[in-house]
Motif scaffolding. Structure first.
Motif, PDB file in Angstrom:
ATOM      1  N   VAL A 141       0.851  -1.188   0.000  1.00  0.00           N
ATOM      2  CA  VAL A 141       0.000   0.000   0.000  1.00  0.00           C
ATOM      3  C   VAL A 141       0.887   1.238   0.000  1.00  0.00           C
ATOM      4  O   VAL A 141       1.848   1.319   0.777  1.00  0.00           O
ATOM      5  CB  VAL A 141      -0.930   0.018   1.226  1.00  0.00           C
ATOM      6  N   VAL A 142       0.580   2.187  -0.861  1.00  0.00           N
ATOM      7  CA  VAL A 142       1.332   3.437  -0.914  1.00  0.00           C
ATOM      8  C   VAL A 142       0.392   4.582  -0.535  1.00  0.00           C
ATOM      9  O   VAL A 142      -0.659   4.755  -1.156  1.00  0.00           O
ATOM     10  CB  VAL A 142       1.926   3.688  -2.312  1.00  0.00           C
ATOM     11  N   LEU A 143       0.766   5.340   0.482  1.00  0.00           N
ATOM     12  CA  LEU A 143      -0.039   6.482   0.896  1.00  0.00           C
ATOM     13  C   LEU A 143       0.227   7.656  -0.036  1.00  0.00           C
ATOM     14  O   LEU A 143       1.376   8.079  -0.209  1.00  0.00           O
ATOM     15  CB  LEU A 143       0.283   6.873   2.342  1.00  0.00           C
ATOM     16  N   ILE A 144      -0.834   8.157  -0.639  1.00  0.00           N
ATOM     17  CA  ILE A 144      -0.745   9.241  -1.621  1.00  0.00           C
ATOM     18  C   ILE A 144      -1.454  10.465  -1.053  1.00  0.00           C
ATOM     19  O   ILE A 144      -2.569  10.365  -0.542  1.00  0.00           O
ATOM     20  CB  ILE A 144      -1.418   8.832  -2.951  1.00  0.00           C
ATOM     21  N   LYS A 145      -0.815  11.616  -1.168  1.00  0.00           N
ATOM     22  CA  LYS A 145      -1.448  12.849  -0.707  1.00  0.00           C
ATOM     23  C   LYS A 145      -1.467  13.867  -1.845  1.00  0.00           C
ATOM     24  O   LYS A 145      -0.456  14.082  -2.521  1.00  0.00           O
ATOM     25  CB  LYS A 145      -0.708  13.443   0.487  1.00  0.00           C
ATOM     26  N   GLN A 146      -2.628  14.473  -2.034  1.00  0.00           N
ATOM     27  CA  GLN A 146      -2.730  15.560  -3.007  1.00  0.00           C
ATOM     28  C   GLN A 146      -2.419  16.870  -2.288  1.00  0.00           C
ATOM     29  O   GLN A 146      -3.018  17.186  -1.254  1.00  0.00           O
ATOM     30  CB  GLN A 146      -4.129  15.623  -3.619  1.00  0.00           C
ATOM     31  N   VAL A 147      -1.469  17.618  -2.830  1.00  0.00           N
ATOM     32  CA  VAL A 147      -1.037  18.872  -2.209  1.00  0.00           C
ATOM     33  C   VAL A 147      -1.087  19.994  -3.237  1.00  0.00           C
ATOM     34  O   VAL A 147      -1.082  19.741  -4.450  1.00  0.00           O
ATOM     35  CB  VAL A 147       0.396  18.742  -1.651  1.00  0.00           C
ATOM     36  N   PRO A 148      -1.139  21.239  -2.790  1.00  0.00           N
ATOM     37  CA  PRO A 148      -1.055  22.354  -3.742  1.00  0.00           C
ATOM     38  C   PRO A 148       0.284  22.321  -4.475  1.00  0.00           C
ATOM     39  O   PRO A 148       1.312  21.964  -3.894  1.00  0.00           O
ATOM     40  CB  PRO A 148      -1.170  23.590  -2.843  1.00  0.00           C
ATOM     41  N   ASP A 149       0.257  22.686  -5.736  1.00  0.00           N
ATOM     42  CA  ASP A 149       1.470  22.700  -6.540  1.00  0.00           C
ATOM     43  C   ASP A 149       2.494  23.629  -5.892  1.00  0.00           C
ATOM     44  O   ASP A 149       2.214  24.796  -5.610  1.00  0.00           O
ATOM     45  CB  ASP A 149       1.150  23.175  -7.957  1.00  0.00           C
ATOM     46  N   THR A 150       3.691  23.100  -5.639  1.00  0.00           N
ATOM     47  CA  THR A 150       4.715  23.895  -4.966  1.00  0.00           C
ATOM     48  C   THR A 150       5.214  25.048  -5.822  1.00  0.00           C
ATOM     49  O   THR A 150       5.871  25.960  -5.311  1.00  0.00           O
ATOM     50  CB  THR A 150       5.908  23.017  -4.560  1.00  0.00           C
ATOM     51  N   SER A 151       4.920  25.019  -7.123  1.00  0.00           N
ATOM     52  CA  SER A 151       5.338  26.128  -7.988  1.00  0.00           C
ATOM     53  C   SER A 151       4.376  27.309  -7.887  1.00  0.00           C
ATOM     54  O   SER A 151       4.683  28.400  -8.383  1.00  0.00           O
ATOM     55  CB  SER A 151       5.422  25.662  -9.448  1.00  0.00           C
ATOM     56  N   ASP A 152       3.217  27.108  -7.260  1.00  0.00           N
ATOM     57  CA  ASP A 152       2.241  28.188  -7.073  1.00  0.00           C
ATOM     58  C   ASP A 152       2.336  28.750  -5.655  1.00  0.00           C
ATOM     59  O   ASP A 152       2.894  28.118  -4.754  1.00  0.00           O
ATOM     60  CB  ASP A 152       0.807  27.675  -7.308  1.00  0.00           C
ATOM     61  N   ASP A 153       1.777  29.928  -5.475  1.00  0.00           N
ATOM     62  CA  ASP A 153       1.703  30.503  -4.134  1.00  0.00           C
ATOM     63  C   ASP A 153       0.720  29.697  -3.295  1.00  0.00           C
ATOM     64  O   ASP A 153      -0.331  29.274  -3.780  1.00  0.00           O
ATOM     65  CB  ASP A 153       1.247  31.963  -4.198  1.00  0.00           C
ATOM     66  N   ARG A 154       1.054  29.522  -2.022  1.00  0.00           N
ATOM     67  CA  ARG A 154       0.173  28.802  -1.108  1.00  0.00           C
ATOM     68  C   ARG A 154      -0.241  29.749   0.005  1.00  0.00           C
ATOM     69  O   ARG A 154       0.610  30.399   0.626  1.00  0.00           O
ATOM     70  CB  ARG A 154       0.885  27.572  -0.538  1.00  0.00           C
ATOM     71  N   ASP A 155      -1.537  29.823   0.243  1.00  0.00           N
ATOM     72  CA  ASP A 155      -2.069  30.782   1.199  1.00  0.00           C
ATOM     73  C   ASP A 155      -2.888  30.085   2.281  1.00  0.00           C
ATOM     74  O   ASP A 155      -3.538  29.066   2.029  1.00  0.00           O
ATOM     75  CB  ASP A 155      -2.953  31.817   0.500  1.00  0.00           C
ATOM     76  N   LEU A 156      -2.841  30.655   3.478  1.00  0.00           N
ATOM     77  CA  LEU A 156      -3.680  30.191   4.583  1.00  0.00           C
ATOM     78  C   LEU A 156      -4.917  31.069   4.671  1.00  0.00           C
ATOM     79  O   LEU A 156      -4.848  32.282   4.466  1.00  0.00           O
ATOM     80  CB  LEU A 156      -2.922  30.265   5.907  1.00  0.00           C
ATOM     81  N   ASP A 157      -6.044  30.438   4.959  1.00  0.00           N
ATOM     82  CA  ASP A 157      -7.255  31.189   5.211  1.00  0.00           C
ATOM     83  C   ASP A 157      -7.114  31.833   6.584  1.00  0.00           C
ATOM     84  O   ASP A 157      -7.019  31.122   7.598  1.00  0.00           O
ATOM     85  CB  ASP A 157      -8.457  30.235   5.183  1.00  0.00           C
ATOM     86  N   PRO A 158      -7.083  33.166   6.677  1.00  0.00           N
ATOM     87  CA  PRO A 158      -6.871  33.808   7.978  1.00  0.00           C
ATOM     88  C   PRO A 158      -7.976  33.518   8.981  1.00  0.00           C
ATOM     89  O   PRO A 158      -7.750  33.588  10.194  1.00  0.00           O
ATOM     90  CB  PRO A 158      -6.813  35.305   7.632  1.00  0.00           C
ATOM     91  N   ALA A 159      -9.166  33.163   8.504  1.00  0.00           N
ATOM     92  CA  ALA A 159     -10.286  32.897   9.411  1.00  0.00           C
ATOM     93  C   ALA A 159     -10.168  31.523  10.069  1.00  0.00           C
ATOM     94  O   ALA A 159     -10.479  31.355  11.252  1.00  0.00           O
ATOM     95  CB  ALA A 159     -11.611  33.000   8.668  1.00  0.00           C
TER      96      ALA A 159
END
Length: 259
Positions: free
Chosen positions: A4-22
């Motif tokens: 079994v291989v654990l796969i995670k979908q993540v935001p593309d590291t080449s794009d800006d990543r932002d946190l929702d301040p709320a």
């Protein structure tokens, strides 16, 4: 052998990543999701073993929103035989503890020999989920392994540490996390892309796993109290050589503790 291989979908590291301040949660809607590259390396380790050992079954596991199916289809196109998608609205904003609890419940029914995962994701970077899964399932963990050797009864590998190299081994079933020193992932070929559409994907809910939101509270929960936007980069100091440029540069390096 079932891997079994654990796969995670993540935001593309080449794009800006932002946190929702709320909420303090990562914005995963406005950015394109991709398979985490470190998980692709874990998948490559499984596929290399499958290439040389007939009868090996490789299953891609992911917990995430509906869009995570794209990551699983990518894994199937690379060569995984089937996939499992843990999908439930009550999983939104899951922290590392709740994620590990849910993945452990899903893995219990999988009857696997080996679980492969990346040593840390590129978004959360906690590096704790595989270890917690191993604890929940009472299995040995070989963490941050740079090379993996899989036999019928055990798994072994090398772990690079500051003082040298450790040779580690565990009997199966076991959980292994790989590092960026592991082989680079293969590219899906045309046949793989076509066959991926026909490979089975099982979708599991919390009800299927005999878990509910109350179990999330019982497992404990990490909450982001505050989130502050990263300050914008300011223009650097420009040094014009008027005969003292060397002195100014040395003073800047000394002040910045770069000497």
């Amino acid at each position: 052998m079932k891997i079994v291989v654990l796969i995670k979908q993540v935001p593309d590291t080449s794009d800006d990543r932002d946190l929702d301040p709320a909420t303090g949660l990562l914005d995963r809607i406005s950015t394109e999701g991709v398979v985490d590259e470190i998980n692709e390396r874990g998948l490559e380790v499984a596929l290399l073993h499958k290439d040389s050992h007939k009868g090996t079954e490789v299953v891609a596991f992911s917990m995430g929103p509906k869009g995570a199916i794209k990551a699983l289809r990518k894994a199937l196109s690379m060569g995984a035989d089937s996939a499992v998608h843990v999908l439930d609205d009550d999983l939104s904003g899951a922290d590392a503890v709740w994620t590990a609890k849910v993945l452990s419940a899903a893995l219990k029914a999988a009857e696997f020999d080996l679980v492969l995962a990346g040593n840390e994701s590129t978004d959360g970077r906690t590096g704790t989920v595989p270890a917690m899964v191993a604890e929940y399932l009472s299995l040995p963990l070989l963490g941050s392994i740079s090379s993996v050797e899989i036999s019928g009864v055990s798994v072994a590998g090398r772990r690079e540490v500051e003082s040298g190299t450790l040779k580690v081994r565990a009997t199966l079933p076991a959980i292994v996390t790989v590092t960026e020193r592991s082989p680079e992932a293969r590219f899906p070929n045309f046949k793989g892309i076509l066959t991926a559409k026909r490979k089975p994907v099982t979708t599991l809910s919390l009800e299927d796993l005999d878990l509910d939101y109350a179990a999330r509270s019982a497992a404990g929960r990490s909450v982001v109290l505050t989130a502050v936007a990263h300050p914008k980069r300011e223009a650097g100091k420009k040094i014009v050589d008027d005969g003292t440029a060397g002195v100014q540069l040395a003073e800047f390096l000394a002040t910045s503790r770069l000497l």
